[in-house]
Structures are given as C-alpha cells and as structure tokens.
Design an enzyme around this catalytic site. Structure first.
Site: not given
Length: 247
Positions: A95, A162
């Site tokens: 992430h 993302e």
C-alpha cells in the site's frame, strides 16, 4: 466472476467497536441477494477477536501487511504464517502508505508477496502513481515498473490500483482515467504473465464511496474495490457492497 469489495481499516479500530462493526456489516450482507465477495482487513490487534465472528457470514478475513521472512529475529513484525494461523485469507501488500511511511520498495513488496503465497494467503498488491508522476505524464511508466518489480513470477493474487493522489482526498479518479489505466494494467499483466495475466483480478481504490461506486465498478477490467475510510462504518461500506451486485 463476482466483484470483490475489500475494507481496509488502516490504523483504526478498538475491540468492542470493531466487533460491533463486523456484526453490522454481516447483518447488512445477509439482506443482499447474491452479494459480492467481501473482505475486511482490521489492524493486527483485532484479527483474533474478529475472525471467529466472521464464520458463516460470507465475509473473509484479511490483514494489512506481513513480513517478507517466514520467521526469525524481526521484533514487532508479523509473519504470513502467523496470519494464516489466525484464519486470515487475504493480505494487503505494498500500500502507498506502507511505501511512504516505511520506505518499502518494489523488491520488498515482491518478497512479501512470495512469502504470503507460500503461506497460502492471497496477496492484494497495491500499485499507483503519485500526483507528481501524473502531472508529468509518467503514470504509465510508474505503474509498469511497479508491476514488474512488485509481482513475482507465477503471481496468482489480486492487484489493486490506487492512484496515490486520490487516496484520502474524498475524490476518486475520473471514470475515463480509471478506464484508461485499467486497460493499461491489464495489458501489462498479460505482457508479464501471458494468458494467466488475463484472469488476475484488478481492484480500484482511492476515495471509493457509495456515491461513486455505481459508476466505477462497471468500468471494464474493474473487478472490485479496495475501500479505505468508507469501510469504517457499515452505513458507508454497505452501499458500496450493494453497488457491486450483479456486475
């Protein structure tokens, strides 16, 4: 293939409120005909308490990271095998907040992915360009290098796109931008993995909310969503789950 909706709680959630939240999500999910796959990723401290509550609910348990080593002298870290021992099925890796806060490189993410796969977990590997890379026209180069560097040979997990500039902004990327990047990511996966790259699920993440999910999830190549802040309350998470029905 059913859509997949993953709730990434990040560094949020204490005991009783976390248990209440999964109970509310499970109750809501039970009212949805043919729901999508749903995964919740609480912080490490809540995994053992939440896992038993998910049995029979149709909700899978995920974690937010694991160490690249199988075991050993790594104070404060959690191994993939430890997660599997708690009933965890999925683990979010790479992430942008991990890359930013802990200096994780593509090579580190690749090693963690290999370790997760070896432990029987399904990795959800995050990729995404920064605002500066987008502004300078380097989005595709950045994503291409992340795919090449973060995904090991024989990768069989999930990829989550993302855009870093959208995370936490409250505004997801525009539908056309998502469509363009999803097409590029799919082409890169096929280039790197051949026919197997055609079946790797790609999620979209970055300020996903109930208002925009209905327009994002039907976009070609979008196989679901990685949801951040909207996953912290049932009344904001469940509308995203409902938007994924019948897609």
């Amino acid at each position: 293939m059913r859509q997949m909706i993953v709730g990434n709680w990040k560094m949020n959630g204490l005991g009783a409120p976390s248990r209440d939240l999964v109970g509310e999500i499970a109750e809501g999910l039970a009212t949805i005909p043919s729901p999508p796959q749903v995964v919740v990723c609480p912080p490490f401290t809540q995994l053992a308490g939440i896992g038993p509550l998910l049995k029979g609910s149709g909700i899978a348990l995920g974690a937010q990271d694991c160490h690249q080593a199988a075991s050993g002298a790594h104070t404060g870290d959690i191994s993939a095998a430890m997660l599997a021992d708690l009933g965890v099925e999925y683990v979010v890796l790479g992430h942008s907040e991990r890359r930013r806060d802990h200096g994780e490189l593509d090579e580190t993410v690749r090693e963690k992915t290999q370790t997760a796969l070896a432990a029987g977990l399904t990795p959800i590997v995050c990729i995404g360009e920064t605002g500066d890379q987008k502004a300078s026209g380097e989005s595709r180069d950045a994503i291409g290098w992340q795919i090449q560097g973060s995904l090991p040979d024989g990768f069989s997990g999930v990829v989550a796109y993302e855009p870093v500039w959208a995370i936490g902004s409250g505004n997801p990327a525009a539908s056309q931008d998502i469509a363009d990047m999803m097409g590029f990511i799919r082409a890169e996966l096929v280039r790197q993995f051949g026919a197997a790259g055609k079946t790797i699920r790609i999620l979209y993440g970055g300020s996903v909310n109930g208002r925009d999910a209905a327009s994002i999830l039907p976009i070609a190549e979008v196989g679901g969503a990685l949801v951040g802040s909207a996953s912290l309350q049932a009344d904001t998470f469940l509308p995203i789950v409902r938007a994924a029905v019948d897609l």
